[in-house]
Motif scaffolding. Structure first.
Motif, PDB file in Angstrom:
ATOM      1  N   UNK A 198      55.570 -60.229  -1.131  1.00  0.00           N
ATOM      2  CA  UNK A 198      54.906 -60.608   0.123  1.00  0.00           C
ATOM      3  C   UNK A 198      55.051 -59.598   1.238  1.00  0.00           C
ATOM      4  N   UNK A 199      55.812 -58.527   1.012  1.00  0.00           N
ATOM      5  CA  UNK A 199      55.961 -57.519   2.069  1.00  0.00           C
ATOM      6  C   UNK A 199      54.846 -56.479   1.903  1.00  0.00           C
ATOM      7  N   UNK A 200      53.992 -56.344   2.921  1.00  0.00           N
ATOM      8  CA  UNK A 200      52.862 -55.407   2.784  1.00  0.00           C
ATOM      9  C   UNK A 200      53.332 -53.986   2.470  1.00  0.00           C
ATOM     10  N   UNK A 201      52.582 -53.286   1.617  1.00  0.00           N
ATOM     11  CA  UNK A 201      53.014 -51.947   1.169  1.00  0.00           C
ATOM     12  C   UNK A 201      53.232 -50.945   2.294  1.00  0.00           C
ATOM     13  N   UNK A 202      52.555 -51.128   3.412  1.00  0.00           N
ATOM     14  CA  UNK A 202      52.696 -50.155   4.503  1.00  0.00           C
ATOM     15  C   UNK A 202      54.163 -50.061   4.989  1.00  0.00           C
ATOM     16  N   UNK A 229      56.665 -49.787   3.258  1.00  0.00           N
ATOM     17  CA  UNK A 229      57.419 -48.827   2.455  1.00  0.00           C
ATOM     18  C   UNK A 229      56.989 -47.386   2.746  1.00  0.00           C
ATOM     19  N   UNK A 230      55.857 -47.271   3.447  1.00  0.00           N
ATOM     20  CA  UNK A 230      55.431 -45.941   3.900  1.00  0.00           C
ATOM     21  C   UNK A 230      56.065 -45.611   5.246  1.00  0.00           C
ATOM     22  N   UNK A 261      49.815 -51.960  21.817  1.00  0.00           N
ATOM     23  CA  UNK A 261      49.192 -52.314  20.544  1.00  0.00           C
ATOM     24  C   UNK A 261      50.169 -53.103  19.664  1.00  0.00           C
ATOM     25  N   UNK A 281      49.758 -56.899  18.422  1.00  0.00           N
ATOM     26  CA  UNK A 281      49.827 -57.214  16.992  1.00  0.00           C
ATOM     27  C   UNK A 281      50.874 -58.304  16.742  1.00  0.00           C
ATOM     28  N   UNK A 334      49.232 -66.756  12.648  1.00  0.00           N
ATOM     29  CA  UNK A 334      49.169 -66.319  11.257  1.00  0.00           C
ATOM     30  C   UNK A 334      49.021 -67.498  10.276  1.00  0.00           C
ATOM     31  N   UNK A 357      45.625 -68.819  10.512  1.00  0.00           N
ATOM     32  CA  UNK A 357      44.748 -67.814   9.904  1.00  0.00           C
ATOM     33  C   UNK A 357      44.719 -67.985   8.382  1.00  0.00           C
ATOM     34  N   UNK A 358      45.899 -68.155   7.830  1.00  0.00           N
ATOM     35  CA  UNK A 358      45.999 -68.322   6.375  1.00  0.00           C
ATOM     36  C   UNK A 358      45.301 -69.601   5.943  1.00  0.00           C
TER      37      UNK A 358
END
Lengths: 135, 632
Positions: B359-363, B365-366, B585, B589, B596, B599-600
């Motif tokens: 569930x952790x968005x890949x971003x 890890x970037x 920003x 966010x 959220x 939204x889901x």
């Protein structure tokens, strides 16, 4: 009302397409910052509008149609949009739950990209092939 | 010292040397030959002791026995020359600095100085020579937490500034037993005492408990030369080494309780981090690094070969160190790995639990290092004051320890690193007296500090009367002005006295104090990796709002400067600025996460409705199709 709903639907789809696809095509980076914010704000509007728009138009697109290829193309694009919208939304919603790991999420995001790209193309075809409602 | 004994000792040493050359002791044949067992078991080291000249030590001589030399003793079988170029000893070579690490921090509460100095090429630090420090002075100041000399004297190509008393104190040799002693008998506190007494040559012998060292070289005048005072005519008393006879076996050899992979306690002697913040829980409430709690050793991950190039295990380390192949020992490699890669790239090394990160968005890890979520204390609105072994002499018994001891270091500060990833760091604000000449800010050499201290007359008052607990008082404006004025009097017209206070510089202009920010000045920070918190206590375990909420410290806490000057302007730096991201920003966010769940739910609702439409009309079409086929 119908026209307003159509305008909202297609404008919001256009915004989603531009904000989402530009990240893939021009930056080669994940969607972040202002484009992501715009994408997230417009997404629920687009989803609701698209559902209502589909409900309103589904009857018309399930009736028997003439032999015109334009009409056939229009119908194909409608049902294509409707069908693609399901995996497009699902792929992104599923990423929000603790179900998939980052590698699997990347696959889902890829599918989100491909389905939304397909939906965008179909939306363009739909607009180009639209005919006036018999009503 | 008894002249008669000195005389006999000289004869004895000469005889031993002659016999040694003639008979060629079998072990001496092994010099530099790398004796090895290649077994996982530990070789029992019952060995002879050699002094710094390579002579067998006469441990029975109570008056003039030499201290043992680790280089000569261990060097009989091990390639000490190669070992001495290892990470812990190679700073002076300067060509493998790698990522910024913890520097040595010269602190002086009397002159309100805390300045990062290192031989390594780390941005924001000063070379010891910039500060007028010689290698010897570095040893004298920081040898307490150094496993020996960072370089041999001969490695210096140019004359260095500062004081050099090596001819009296001897070299502070690399002491193998500081890390490789398996026994708690090795006494780092004794090592530090010998260093403080400037008994460099004697420190390894005293720390290992082989002998009692009486006397100190500290009081010997700098022009004293022991080589020309063999019989003690000058009246200067050099330290004597009284070996514990019980340590020696009948054949004159000593058992060294050596372990190949150092114990955690040995590493902790120099690498302990201790939170002294009021917010921190009591020590008994704190947990150690999860790896240590799981039974691992520091050396399980921080490995090296004979060259002692200890891996630091940050991502990209092998680019800094071409000879290192330690990418398989990073957090990612053990816990995530590449399951489609070669066997050496598979996750789960040493039984590491494989991270799912569901569930952790890949971003994440970037843009984040693993340590951002898993290391250091859980972030709060203000950072934690922390003390370290190297900076605050932790591990050495002192009765006047205080949370206010210099340097003032805080953690965790989340900063974007060179690779564009956000990582937690420890940070402090260098403060020092300086001379400005032709727009260049140079720190005041150390030899001027004594005068400054007298001018500043600091207040280091006892708290609560008789208590030995001392409180640090920040520099007053009067002290700052006095210091600047007096220092200016010692400078030429083209030079200007200044006090650097983090990113602010204070100067006197016609007796008026002027303070301004200087863009060339910066804080010093270095990545923190330990203590690692387990997955269940990592950032994000309670959901996205751990970071993506409007009051989340990870993004929205401020980092306030830790000045040593009482009237210093408080400079608050938003964490987002250090992370190189847009504050507005990020906050917008974060606000979006309030909706959220809605939204889901909405998107799921839309998916269900669309699916129903498709199913209904597809069923209808299918029904019509089957009817048509039936009619035909």
């Amino acid at each position: 009302m119908n026209k307003l709903l159509s305008i909202i639907t297609f404008i919001s789809i256009a915004i989603l397409a531009i904000s989402g696809l530009q990240a893939v095509w021009f930056t080669d980076k994940p969607l972040t910052g202002i484009p992501l914010t715009i994408h997230c704000v417009v997404a629920p509007v687009a989803a609701i509008a698209f559902v209502f728009w589909s409900i309103i138009h589904v009857g018309r697109h399930s009736q028997r149609i003439g032999p015109s290829s334009k009409e056939r193309l229009n119908r194909f694009s409608f049902w294509g949009m409707l069908t693609l919208a399901i995996p497009m939304i699902l792929t992104i919603v599923l990423c929000m739950f603790p179900i998939f790991n980052p590698a699997q999420q990347k696959s889902l995001i890829h599918w989100h990209y491909y389905t939304s790209l397909g939906l965008t193309i179909l939306a363009v075809i739909f607009i180009l092939t639209r005919t006036k409602s018999p009503a | 010292m008894n002249n008669k004994h000195q005389y006999f000792n000289l004869i004895n040493r000469s005889l031993i040397l002659a016999i040694g050359i003639l008979l060629s002791h079998p072990l001496e044949d092994a010099l530099g030959q790398n004796y090895r067992t290649d077994s996982h078991s530990t070789y029992t080291h019952v060995i002879s002791l050699y002094d710094s000249d390579g002579l067998l030590i006469d441990y029975k001589d109570k008056f003039s026995a030499e201290p043992y030399s680790p280089t000569m003793t261990c060097g009989k079988c091990h390639d000490t020359e190669k070992i001495h170029h290892g990470w812990h000893f190679n700073a002076l070579y300067g060509n493998h600095s790698g990522r910024e690490g913890e520097p040595w921090i010269w602190t002086d509460p009397k002159t309100f100085t805390q300045i990062p100095i290192t031989y390594r090429d780390w941005i924001g630090s000063f070379k010891p020579s910039n500060f007028g420090l010689s290698q010897w002075q570095m040893m004298q100041q920081f040898g307490r937490h150094m496993p020996g000399q960072i370089a041999q004297k001969s490695d210096l190509n140019s004359p260095e500034p500062g004081i050099n008393r090596t001819h009296i104190t001897g070299n502070l040799e690399v002491d193998c037993m500081m890390c490789h002693s398996h026994s708690n008998r090795y006494n780092p506190d004794e090592w530090a005492k010998q260093v403080a007494n400037e008994n460099f040559k004697w420190a390894p012998t005293a720390a290992l408990g082989l002998a009692t060292i009486l006397g100190e070289t500290k009081d010997a005048p700098i022009d004293y030369d022991p080589e020309f005072d063999e019989f003690g005519d000058s009246g200067v008393s050099m330290p004597t080494t009284k070996y514990d006879q019980n340590k020696f076996e009948a054949n004159g050899r000593v058992f060294f309780d050596v372990v190949r992979m150092p114990k955690n306690e040995s590493c902790y002697q120099c690498h302990t981090n201790h939170s002294v913040d009021e917010k921190s829980p009591e020590r008994y409430h704190r947990d150690l690094d999860v790896h240590i709690q799981a039974g691992m050793n520091c050396s399980d991950c921080h490995r090296h070969g004979l060259d002692h190039q200890v891996s630091r295990n940050y991502v990209g380390e092998s680019q800094n160190h071409p000879n290192l192949k330690n990418d398989t020992l990073t957090c990612q490699q053990c816990h995530i790995g590449d399951q489609s890669g070669s066997p050496s790239e598979l996750a789960g090394r040493l039984g590491a639990p494989i991270a799912k990160h569901k569930g952790i968005p890949p971003i994440h890890f970037d843009r984040l290092t693993c340590t951002a979520c898993h290391s250091g204390p859980w972030p709060e609105q203000s950072q934690f004051k922390v003390q370290t072994s190297m900076a605050h002499s932790l591990g050495l018994a002192k009765e006047d320890r205080s949370p206010d001891d210099l340097p003032h270091i805080i953690e965790p500060v989340f900063v974007e690193n060179k690779d564009g990833q956000i990582e937690p760091r420890r940070m402090f604000w260098p403060s020092y007296w300086a001379v400005i000449e032709a727009d260049s800010i140079k720190p005041l050499p150390i030899d001027k500090m004594d005068s400054l201290a007298k001018w500043l007359k600091p207040i280091v008052a006892d708290e609560e009367g008789s208590s030995s607990h001392k409180t640090f008082h920040k520099m007053t404006e009067a002290q700052l002005k006095t210091g600047l004025a007096k220092l200016q009097n010692t400078l030429s017209d083209s030079q200007k006295a200044a006090y650097v206070d983090g990113v602010t510089i204070h100067q006197l202009n016609n007796d008026v104090l002027e303070s301004k920010k200087d863009s060339s000045l910066n804080t010093y920070s270095w990545a923190l990796a330990h203590d690692v918190r387990p997955a269940g206590q990592s950032l994000g375990v309670r959901g996205c709002v751990d970071c993506h909420s409007v009051d989340a410290p990870f993004f929205f806490s401020d980092v306030k400067n830790q000045s040593l000057y009482e009237n210093s302007e408080i400079i608050s730096t938003p964490m987002t600025q250090l992370q190189n991201i847009d504050h507005t920003q990020t906050i917008n966010f974060a606000k979006s996460f309030t909706f959220r769940s809605l939204f889901k739910a909405l998107l799921i609702g839309c998916t269900i409705l669309l699916s129903l439409l498709v199913i209904i009309y597809f069923s209808k079409w299918l029904f019509k199709l089957t009817q048509a086929l039936h009619n035909e």
